[in-house]
Structures are given as C-alpha cells and as structure tokens.
Design a protein around this motif. Structure first.
Motif, PDB file in Angstrom:
ATOM      1  N   SER A   2     -60.008 -10.079  17.438  1.00  0.00           N
ATOM      2  CA  SER A   2     -61.017  -9.528  18.349  1.00  0.00           C
ATOM      3  C   SER A   2     -61.510 -10.646  19.265  1.00  0.00           C
ATOM      4  O   SER A   2     -61.254 -11.829  19.033  1.00  0.00           O
ATOM      5  N   THR A  56     -66.210   6.504  14.330  1.00  0.00           N
ATOM      6  CA  THR A  56     -66.041   5.050  14.456  1.00  0.00           C
ATOM      7  C   THR A  56     -65.069   4.515  13.420  1.00  0.00           C
ATOM      8  O   THR A  56     -64.232   3.655  13.715  1.00  0.00           O
ATOM      9  N   VAL A  71     -61.744   2.470  14.604  1.00  0.00           N
ATOM     10  CA  VAL A  71     -61.466   1.086  14.196  1.00  0.00           C
ATOM     11  C   VAL A  71     -60.147   1.011  13.438  1.00  0.00           C
ATOM     12  O   VAL A  71     -59.329   0.097  13.660  1.00  0.00           O
ATOM     13  N   ALA A  93     -69.743  -0.526  19.071  1.00  0.00           N
ATOM     14  CA  ALA A  93     -68.997  -1.698  19.544  1.00  0.00           C
ATOM     15  C   ALA A  93     -69.900  -2.618  20.354  1.00  0.00           C
ATOM     16  O   ALA A  93     -69.786  -3.848  20.273  1.00  0.00           O
ATOM     17  N   ASP A 104     -72.024  -4.646  18.042  1.00  0.00           N
ATOM     18  CA  ASP A 104     -71.240  -5.720  17.420  1.00  0.00           C
ATOM     19  C   ASP A 104     -71.174  -6.955  18.311  1.00  0.00           C
ATOM     20  O   ASP A 104     -71.005  -8.072  17.820  1.00  0.00           O
TER      21      ASP A 104
END
Length: 509
Positions: free
Chosen positions: A98, A241, A245, A263, A266
């Motif tokens: 990520s 979600t 993911v 998101a 996060d």
C-alpha cells in the motif's frame, strides 16, 4: 454529468527512474518532470498522508537515492492540537505494498519525527528532520543473504535502520517510496548532474544502473476501456469494505484504488493508529471532512486511468446513476453485498462493538425504505450478487423497504403542519428529499450517500422564495434554535455546512 476530460500526462522515457504517477495516491500531485510532488492540503486533505513510489525497483547491488523536503506547506486551517502537521516518511517498499509506507510487512520507512517503522511497529532512529533537509536512502544486497537499509541526513550517516533477508523478499524488488503529510518533496535518483551530497562509497544511484538491473513496476492501463470501476451496493456494516479489501488483495496486478471513507480514515492515521483512538476533536466533524475528501477524490479518479472500488452504500438508484456517469468508458460493474438478515444483524453488532456506530439508526432505516437493487443499464454493464442471490435478495429487500417505511422519517423531518405539496412524490410513503441528484445538506453518513435537504424542482425564483419564507415562518416560531436557515446561494450553503453539521438550509436565490 458529462465524463470529465482525461488528465494529460507527459510521455517520458520508460527507462528513466521517476515518481510513478500510476503508483501513487490520487491526492499526491506529481510534477511534469516527475521528480517532485506534493499532496493536496485544502480542507480535510491536510489530515491525510499521501504516498508515491518510483517507477523502478532493485533486487541486487548497493543502490541509493536522495529526497529533499522543499517546503512545509502552510495548513493554518488545522486545529492546534493536530500532532505533527508537517512530516515525511521515506524508504523502500514492494511493488504491491500500500502507499502507507512503514505500515505493513516489507514496507520500510524513516520519518521526520525521528522514528522508523515497518509493519506498523515504530521505534526511535536517527534524528528529526524537516524543511530543506536532504535524506539519503541506501539498500545493500551484497551482505550475504542479509539485506540492509540505511540512511543519511544532509550527508551525515545515521546507520542501518532495517534488515531483512533475500529469502524473505523471495526475489521481489524494493522500490523507492515516500509518504508525506503537508510537505512538498523532490527526488534525486541520479538524474541530477551533481547530487545534494556525495553518496556513500560503493553505492550507485538507481538512475545510473543498467536497465537489466532495474525492475519496472506495474504499468497502468493504456485506455479507459481497460479500466474497471466496481461499485459496492449494500447497507452499512453488511460487509462491503471486507469484500473490497479482500478482492483488491487477491488481484494485486489490478492495483485497485479503494474509494471510501474507511480508506480515507486509514490515511489519517497517527503513528499507525486510527483516529478513533487518539483524536481530541469532534468525531462527527472529522467524518464530514473525510466525506468531502472522498467526493473530491471521486472527481479526480474519473480523469485517471486506474482500477477502482467505490466502497459506499449506493443503495439509491439516483446515487448510482450520478456516480457512474462520470466514469463513462470504464468497465462499470455493481457488486451487491446482501447477507441474510441474521448475518446482517450480527455484522452490525460486531462493527458497533469494535468501531462504534458511524451511521445513526434512523439513517439506516431511511436507506432500507429507499433501497433498490441495481440492474444492468446504460451506466452499469454488469451486476454481481455476493452471498444471497438476486431472487432471495428481492424478497428480503421488500421486508427492508416495509420496515423502513413503517419507521417513517427521523424526528427532524416530521412536520405535521406542512402542506402536502412539500412532501415527496408519494403522499403515503416516506420519501427521501435529496434523491434527485441535488446538493445534500444535513447528515453525511460514512457511505457518502448524504442526508436530507430540500430542493425545489419547479417554479421560478418568486415561487422558491415564497416557499422558503413559508418554511421559515412556519417552523422558526416553533423550533429553537431555527431548524432552517435562509441563504442566498449554494456557495454559502457549502460554507455554512462545514461549520454546522446538523443544520438544514433553504436556497432562496
């Protein structure tokens, strides 16, 4: 809305090592030469981290690059309690990691707070750094099976920060990676005639490696027709979600960008922790800021060739149409998450216990009353049902529609003395006042589907003004503080809406 014009991107020699505009956050703005960049900082974006990776990585040799913090961008609109409003984290990560550097395995970052992190484990390292400082990043693959990563600050060695093994990396390349919060940065991958500071002996700038020694990261789609947008459809806490993911993780080659308030939250982490655990301000205001950021990111997304998962409830047909139209040319698909009623209740309870309640009960009931299932149409090429399939979902949906309609509108919408013409399209059924693609004031749930607000559909200015006057006279005498505010234009509504989370407005112009 018409599909937006696609962002123009300069064609740059693919053999050059630059910041990868495909492999970065949507709110990270890459310069035309692709060697510098900065994050969006307006409104709620100032809370967000923004990450970017380089186009190429390495699996061997002794390699380095430099990063300079050009500017700490002013963010006076942030509260004084905001921890570390200007900070940069720099290091190495894998192609499919990520953009949140240092917050998962094989993602190694050293931050301006004097902390290093990998897999969300933070420890003291080196010293603090900030505006005008230059950080050198080094990786050494020539130490047997061990791989070492070290840093310099303004040419001064800080030592080795991380160690891993070639066996653990399993042949995967490490890519230069930066994560910024309200800072503009510039890279020297070796393209500059003179480095900021001479590199350590034995190390080569990544730009100067032979092409065979550099690993190219995933390239973006060549056209919009190769891009996918998956629109999640389902009630809050039904599992959207979780599915999004999981699907993104199972299809790393597509590099899905998940668009949703979860998101966004996060990317607001502090020292790897979500804001719920360490936020001193009003939580509802932060959620509103996240929703505004999300709406802006969706606008940006429609102009870029990427794959997306739109992680919102999207239970209203009008919302689905409005959100999908800008993505004309993409492969537009709906993913319906419809668990059994027992599973839905269990998931709702679990989410409330673990994360708190983001969406009030009356908002869920309103969604149930107006929930419709998507079907293939001019703005949706494909509809896929997860868990409960379409026939059974339609039966359960009728039950939800009835449950929501029996509950009626929330207390703030119950105006018994209103004329019938002020109600929705049906006299007997509860109608959602904002389902005509208009501006929505009032409650903003985490799905982004909005809350309540009145918009007249017919009549000129005198009719609207009389209607506004009627509502103000009728209700301001009975409800204190005033439930409605008369304002002249949509800009004023937007400005007021930032400060008054629960207010409704009447547009008089």
């Amino acid at each position: 809305p018409q599909p937006p014009a696609e962002d123009e991107e300069e064609n740059i020699d693919d053999t050059l090592v630059t910041i990868d505009p495909y492999n970065c956050d949507l709110h990270f703005k890459v310069s035309r030469d692709r060697y510098s960049g900065y994050p969006l900082t307006i409104e709620g974006f100032a809370y967000l981290w923004a990450g970017a990776r380089a186009t190429h990585g390495v699996t061997q040799g002794r390699v380095c690059y430099e990063m300079k913090i050009n500017e700490e961008i002013p963010v006076k609109h942030l509260p004084s309690t905001e921890p570390d409003p200007h900070v940069v984290r720099i290091g190495w990560s894998l192609n499919h990691s990520s953009t949140q550097l240092g917050e998962e395995p094989f993602s190694f970052g050293y931050g301006g707070t004097g902390k290093k992190s990998v897999d969300c484990k933070f420890a003291d390292f080196g010293e603090k750094f900030g505006e005008s400082d230059v950080i050198g990043c080094y990786v050494d693959f020539e130490n047997g099976d061990e791989v070492e990563m070290g840093y310099t600050k303004n040419g001064v060695q800080l030592g080795v920060a991380f160690r891993t093994t070639k066996e653990a990396l399993a042949g995967r390349a490490l890519f230069p990676h930066v994560l910024v919060k309200n800072c503009a940065v510039e890279f020297n991958f070796g393209q500059k005639g003179e480095p900021y500071f001479p590199p350590q002996e034995g190390y080569t700038f990544i730009h100067n490696l032979d092409l065979k020694d550099k690993i190219r990261g995933t390239k973006g789609p060549a056209s919009k027709s190769e891009c996918e947008i998956l629109m999640m459809v389902g009630l809050p806490a039904c599992g959207k979600t979780t599915w999004a993911v999981k699907h993104a993780k199972e299809n790393p080659e597509k590099k899905y960008n998940i668009l949703g308030t979860n998101a966004i939250m996060d990317k607001m982490k502090v020292m790897g922790l979500r804001r719920q655990r360490n936020y001193a301000g009003r939580w509802d205001v932060l959620i509103q800021q996240a929703t505004m950021c999300l709406n802006r990111l969706i606008e940006i997304a429609a102009r870029k060739r990427r794959n997306y998962i739109l992680d919102q409830t999207n239970v209203y047909g009008s919302a689905r149409r409005r959100k999908m139209r800008p993505f004309e040319g993409f492969q537009r698909k709906a993913i319906v998450i419809f668990p059994t009623d027992e599973d839905f209740k269990e998931r709702t309870l679990k989410q409330t216990n673990e994360q708190g309640k983001d969406v009030p009960d009356h908002a869920v009931l309103e969604m149930k009353a107006n929930f419709t299932l998507p079907k293939p149409c001019e703005y949706l090429e494909e509809v896929t049902f997860i868990e409960v399939q379409q026939d059974e979902a339609e039966k359960l949906l009728k039950q939800y529609n009835e449950e929501g309609r029996k509950a009626g509108p929330p207390p703030e919408k119950r105006f018994d003395n209103r004329q019938s013409s002020f109600r929705g399209r049906g006299s007997g059924n509860f109608q959602r006042y904002d389902n005509r693609d208009s501006y929505r004031g009032g409650f903003q749930n985490r799905s982004g589907d909005g809350g309540s607000g009145y918009r007249g559909e017919r009549g000129g200015a005198p009719v609207k003004t009389r209607l506004a006057s009627h509502i103000l006279k009728t209700h301001n005498s009975k409800v204190q503080p005033p439930l409605f505010r008369s304002v002249p234009d949509i800009t004023t509504i937007t400005t007021l809406h930032k400060r008054t989370f629960w207010s409704n407005y009447v547009l008089c112009s």
